[in-house]
Design a protein around this motif. Structure first.
Motif, mmCIF file in Angstrom:
data_model
loop_
_atom_site.group_PDB
_atom_site.id
_atom_site.type_symbol
_atom_site.label_atom_id
_atom_site.label_comp_id
_atom_site.label_asym_id
_atom_site.label_seq_id
_atom_site.Cartn_x
_atom_site.Cartn_y
_atom_site.Cartn_z
ATOM 1 N N CYS A 20 0.400 -1.200 0.214
ATOM 2 C CA CYS A 20 0.360 -0.279 0.005
ATOM 3 C C CYS A 20 0.679 1.313 -0.236
ATOM 4 O O CYS A 20 0.476 2.024 0.026
ATOM 5 C CB CYS A 20 -0.886 0.225 1.352
ATOM 6 N N GLY A 21 2.069 1.306 0.278
ATOM 7 C CA GLY A 21 2.911 2.686 0.700
ATOM 8 C C GLY A 21 3.094 3.497 1.968
ATOM 9 O O GLY A 21 3.336 4.048 1.814
ATOM 10 N N LYS A 22 1.915 2.957 2.591
ATOM 11 C CA LYS A 22 1.904 2.975 3.775
ATOM 12 C C LYS A 22 2.649 3.056 5.591
ATOM 13 O O LYS A 22 2.650 1.783 4.593
ATOM 14 C CB LYS A 22 0.479 3.913 4.090
ATOM 15 N N ASP A 23 2.874 4.214 6.022
ATOM 16 C CA ASP A 23 3.851 2.968 6.938
ATOM 17 C C ASP A 23 2.465 2.693 7.497
ATOM 18 O O ASP A 23 1.092 2.755 7.497
ATOM 19 C CB ASP A 23 4.290 4.142 8.157
ATOM 20 N N ARG A 24 2.811 1.627 8.718
ATOM 21 C CA ARG A 24 1.752 0.441 9.801
ATOM 22 C C ARG A 24 1.515 1.508 10.205
ATOM 23 O O ARG A 24 -0.129 1.494 10.599
ATOM 24 C CB ARG A 24 2.127 -0.486 10.437
ATOM 25 N N GLU A 25 2.161 2.875 10.923
ATOM 26 C CA GLU A 25 0.733 3.638 12.517
ATOM 27 C C GLU A 25 0.035 4.702 11.372
ATOM 28 O O GLU A 25 -1.121 4.766 11.874
ATOM 29 C CB GLU A 25 2.577 4.496 12.636
ATOM 30 N N THR A 26 -0.031 5.118 9.801
ATOM 31 C CA THR A 26 -1.230 6.012 9.524
ATOM 32 C C THR A 26 -2.321 4.422 9.157
ATOM 33 O O THR A 26 -3.230 5.072 9.266
ATOM 34 C CB THR A 26 -0.501 5.928 7.662
ATOM 35 N N ASP A 66 -6.192 5.141 10.484
ATOM 36 C CA ASP A 66 -7.163 5.437 9.595
ATOM 37 C C ASP A 66 -8.244 3.777 9.553
ATOM 38 O O ASP A 66 -9.433 4.553 9.451
ATOM 39 C CB ASP A 66 -6.597 5.187 7.970
ATOM 40 N N MET A 67 -7.887 2.605 9.956
ATOM 41 C CA MET A 67 -8.286 1.661 10.616
ATOM 42 C C MET A 67 -9.873 2.172 12.544
ATOM 43 O O MET A 67 -10.402 1.972 12.073
ATOM 44 C CB MET A 67 -7.594 0.344 10.741
ATOM 45 N N ARG A 115 -13.144 -6.442 11.356
ATOM 46 C CA ARG A 115 -11.611 -4.995 10.764
ATOM 47 C C ARG A 115 -10.786 -5.741 10.075
ATOM 48 O O ARG A 115 -10.090 -5.309 8.911
ATOM 49 C CB ARG A 115 -10.866 -6.385 11.949
ATOM 50 N N PHE A 116 -11.434 -6.659 9.245
ATOM 51 C CA PHE A 116 -10.530 -8.042 8.103
ATOM 52 C C PHE A 116 -11.184 -7.060 6.876
ATOM 53 O O PHE A 116 -10.155 -6.016 5.996
ATOM 54 C CB PHE A 116 -10.970 -8.755 7.730
ATOM 55 N N HIS A 139 -9.997 -0.618 3.014
ATOM 56 C CA HIS A 139 -10.331 0.350 3.360
ATOM 57 C C HIS A 139 -8.788 1.970 3.821
ATOM 58 O O HIS A 139 -8.660 1.785 2.880
ATOM 59 C CB HIS A 139 -11.187 1.433 4.263
ATOM 60 N N ALA A 140 -8.130 1.122 4.840
ATOM 61 C CA ALA A 140 -7.139 1.893 5.595
ATOM 62 C C ALA A 140 -6.172 2.053 4.023
ATOM 63 O O ALA A 140 -4.984 2.213 3.438
ATOM 64 C CB ALA A 140 -6.568 1.597 5.796
ATOM 65 N N THR A 141 -5.669 0.666 2.866
ATOM 66 C CA THR A 141 -4.617 0.361 2.820
ATOM 67 C C THR A 141 -4.346 0.547 1.375
ATOM 68 O O THR A 141 -4.525 1.120 0.542
ATOM 69 C CB THR A 141 -4.357 -0.856 2.690
ATOM 70 N N GLY A 142 -6.036 0.447 0.454
ATOM 71 C CA GLY A 142 -6.685 0.775 -0.644
ATOM 72 C C GLY A 142 -6.237 -0.534 -1.612
ATOM 73 O O GLY A 142 -6.922 -0.805 -2.909
#
Length: 151
Positions: A49-55, A59-60, A90-91, A96-99
């Motif tokens: 996804c290109g995002k760090d896990r904190e982001t 978002d989640m 949660r799945f 949504h958060a990663t796209g």
């Protein structure tokens, strides 16, 4: 033989059709139990996804209305953490958060189904209708042949 114009794409060698069905293919689907495959799929989505896990966790959290930490994401993505199986609710949140809609395809593949974008639904319905009409035409020919044979 004429020289090929380098600015004109060759339809047979320069074109790769886009993937229609969503999913990770064999990259995560092979081997292990379902919990292991889910962990690999989540891990792959987080990586791609290109995002760090904190982001992603933030978002989640916003989507679910409950806190999700980066360490919980790490646990979901770890095959070794047997006590952190992800719920269906949660799945949906990391999708949504990663796209990474490939997670939906991963889930569909568990049931021998393909998940495709809704814009292709009409095309699929038309193909099914054409198949049905071909079956009806074949059956009509069979009945007509039986009638001719009975005379």
């Amino acid at each position: 033989m004429a020289k090929r114009d380098p600015m004109t794409p060759d339809l047979f060698t320069d074109y790769t059709p886009p993937e229609v069905a969503l999913g990770f293919g064999d990259r995560v689907a092979r081997g292990g139990d379902l919990a292991s495959r889910i962990s690999r799929a989540i891990g792959r989505a987080l990586k791609d996804c290109g995002k760090d896990r904190e982001t992603v966790a933030a978002d989640m959290s916003a989507r679910l209305g409950t806190p999700v930490s980066a360490s919980v994401l790490d646990a979901y993505a770890s095959e070794a953490k047997q006590t952190h199986n992800i719920t269906v609710e949660r799945f949906a949140a990391p999708i949504h958060a990663t796209g990474q809609r490939q997670l939906m395809g991963f889930l569909g593949a568990e049931f021998d189904l393909a998940v495709v974008p809704s814009k292709y639904e009409t095309v699929i319905q038309l193909a099914l209708l054409n198949d049905h009409m071909a079956g009806v035409a074949d059956y009509k020919k069979l009945l007509e042949a039986r009638i001719k044979g009975a005379k």
